[in-house]
Design a protein around this motif. Structure first.
Motif, PDB file in Angstrom:
ATOM      1  N   GLY A  10       1.056  -1.411   0.052  1.00  0.00           N
ATOM      2  CA  GLY A  10      -0.127  -0.237  -0.227  1.00  0.00           C
ATOM      3  C   GLY A  10       0.963   1.182   0.206  1.00  0.00           C
ATOM      4  N   ARG A  11       0.258   2.479   0.391  1.00  0.00           N
ATOM      5  CA  ARG A  11       1.076   3.951   0.462  1.00  0.00           C
ATOM      6  C   ARG A  11       0.542   4.681   1.043  1.00  0.00           C
ATOM      7  NH1 ARG A  11      -0.752   8.520  -3.939  1.00  0.00           N
ATOM      8  NH2 ARG A  11       0.648   9.923  -4.339  1.00  0.00           N
ATOM      9  N   VAL A  13      -0.106   8.129   2.717  1.00  0.00           N
ATOM     10  CA  VAL A  13       0.231   9.684   2.198  1.00  0.00           C
ATOM     11  C   VAL A  13      -0.130  10.367   3.183  1.00  0.00           C
ATOM     12  CG1 VAL A  13      -0.790  11.446   0.083  1.00  0.00           C
ATOM     13  CG2 VAL A  13      -0.300   8.847   0.051  1.00  0.00           C
ATOM     14  N   ALA A  38      -8.753   5.677  -2.178  1.00  0.00           N
ATOM     15  CA  ALA A  38      -7.448   6.161  -1.108  1.00  0.00           C
ATOM     16  C   ALA A  38      -8.500   6.380   0.276  1.00  0.00           C
ATOM     17  CB  ALA A  38      -6.650   7.291  -1.467  1.00  0.00           C
ATOM     18  N   LEU A  98      -2.684  -0.645   4.639  1.00  0.00           N
ATOM     19  CA  LEU A  98      -1.503  -0.970   3.781  1.00  0.00           C
ATOM     20  C   LEU A  98      -1.052  -2.650   3.438  1.00  0.00           C
ATOM     21  CD1 LEU A  98       0.963   1.870   5.595  1.00  0.00           C
ATOM     22  CD2 LEU A  98      -0.204   1.667   3.358  1.00  0.00           C
ATOM     23  N   GLU A 102      -3.665  -0.799  -0.142  1.00  0.00           N
ATOM     24  CA  GLU A 102      -4.768   0.647  -0.422  1.00  0.00           C
ATOM     25  C   GLU A 102      -3.919   1.512   0.058  1.00  0.00           C
ATOM     26  OE1 GLU A 102      -7.934  -0.037   2.347  1.00  0.00           O
ATOM     27  OE2 GLU A 102      -8.622  -2.010   2.315  1.00  0.00           O
ATOM     28  N   CYS A 103      -4.421   2.992  -0.508  1.00  0.00           N
ATOM     29  CA  CYS A 103      -3.848   3.926  -0.210  1.00  0.00           C
ATOM     30  C   CYS A 103      -4.653   4.201   0.990  1.00  0.00           C
ATOM     31  CB  CYS A 103      -3.992   4.749  -1.328  1.00  0.00           C
ATOM     32  SG  CYS A 103      -3.516   6.402  -1.332  1.00  0.00           S
ATOM     33  N   ASP A 124       4.429   9.551   1.258  1.00  0.00           N
ATOM     34  CA  ASP A 124       4.518  10.801   0.404  1.00  0.00           C
ATOM     35  C   ASP A 124       3.250  11.670   1.679  1.00  0.00           C
ATOM     36  OD1 ASP A 124       4.530  12.152  -1.680  1.00  0.00           O
ATOM     37  OD2 ASP A 124       3.475  10.903  -2.650  1.00  0.00           O
ATOM     38  N   LEU A 188      -3.012  11.796  -5.689  1.00  0.00           N
ATOM     39  CA  LEU A 188      -3.659  11.257  -4.330  1.00  0.00           C
ATOM     40  C   LEU A 188      -4.277   9.621  -5.507  1.00  0.00           C
ATOM     41  CD1 LEU A 188      -6.321  12.184  -1.983  1.00  0.00           C
ATOM     42  CD2 LEU A 188      -4.011  11.324  -1.716  1.00  0.00           C
ATOM     43  N   GLY A 190      -1.991   9.370  -8.172  1.00  0.00           N
ATOM     44  CA  GLY A 190      -0.209   9.217  -8.438  1.00  0.00           C
ATOM     45  C   GLY A 190      -0.222   9.914  -9.294  1.00  0.00           C
TER      46      GLY A 190
END
Length: 200
Positions: A10-11, A13, A38, A98, A102-103, A124, A188, A190
């Motif tokens: 996942g990402r 933010v 997200a 994650l 998922e973001c 990020d 968001l 990307g």
């Protein structure tokens, strides 16, 4: 308790910005954009719910004692005391999201963001600001919901937070709400926002 944040699919933010910058409005509108997949992490807080806020939807509302006990057990990814209230991001739900690829978006203040940057270097980071402190002051006073002392305290906090703007990977200047929302949605999703590059 230490956690390994490397190699998660996942990402993560992090979104920060001074009170009155419009970050909550921008983020909530951007999350509804097509192509944005997200979810917003729900923070825990020791403050009382405001009118219209729901337990588990806007925040996890807990007592100060419950918050401090969870903090001492190492259950928060980050935590901070803001305007006399405690706020924190529970580790469990973020880690599980994650792991599922998922973001996850954290809307947190600069104190908390600095903890995330240290703990999760791959996160990020996005800072939402306004064209000037004068604009910020006008927005805070325009709310009509806070005393003079609270407005002054929020402005002083904003000055301090703006000193950390260089630590964020992306900066969105909220001088036009629709454009700011579009920039946030692009980040968001990307992709880099089109148009003039505010990160330069």
């Amino acid at each position: 308790m230490t956690h390994d944040w490397t190699d998660l699919p996942g990402r993560l933010v992090v979104v920060s910005g001074p009170s009155g910058s419009g970050k909550s409005t921008i983020l909530r509108r951007a999350l509804e954009y097509p192509g944005v997949s997200a979810r917003l992490s729900i923070s825990a807080t020791s403050r009382a719910p405001r009118p219209g806020e729901e337990q588990g939807r806007h925040y996890h509302f807990v007592s100060r004692e419950e918050f401090e006990a969870a903090r001492d057990r190492g259950e928060f990814l980050e935590w901070a005391e803001v305007h006399g209230n405690l706020y924190g991001t529970p580790i469990g739900p973020v880690m599980r999201a994650l792991e599922r690829g998922e973001c996850v978006v954290l809307e947190i203040d600069v104190q908390g963001a600095l903890q995330i940057i240290h703990a999760v270097p791959s996160a990020d980071t996005i800072f939402i600001t306004v064209p000037s402190l004068e604009v910020l002051e006008a927005r805070l006073r325009g709310r009509g919901t806070e005393s003079e002392a609270v407005v002054r305290r929020r402005l002083e906090n904003a000055r301090r937070e703006l000193e950390s703007i260089g630590l964020y990977a992306h900066v969105i200047v909220n001088d036009d709400l629709d454009r700011a929302v579009a920039e946030m949605a692009a980040l968001l999703a990307g992709a880099e926002p089109r148009g003039d590059d505010r990160d330069a």
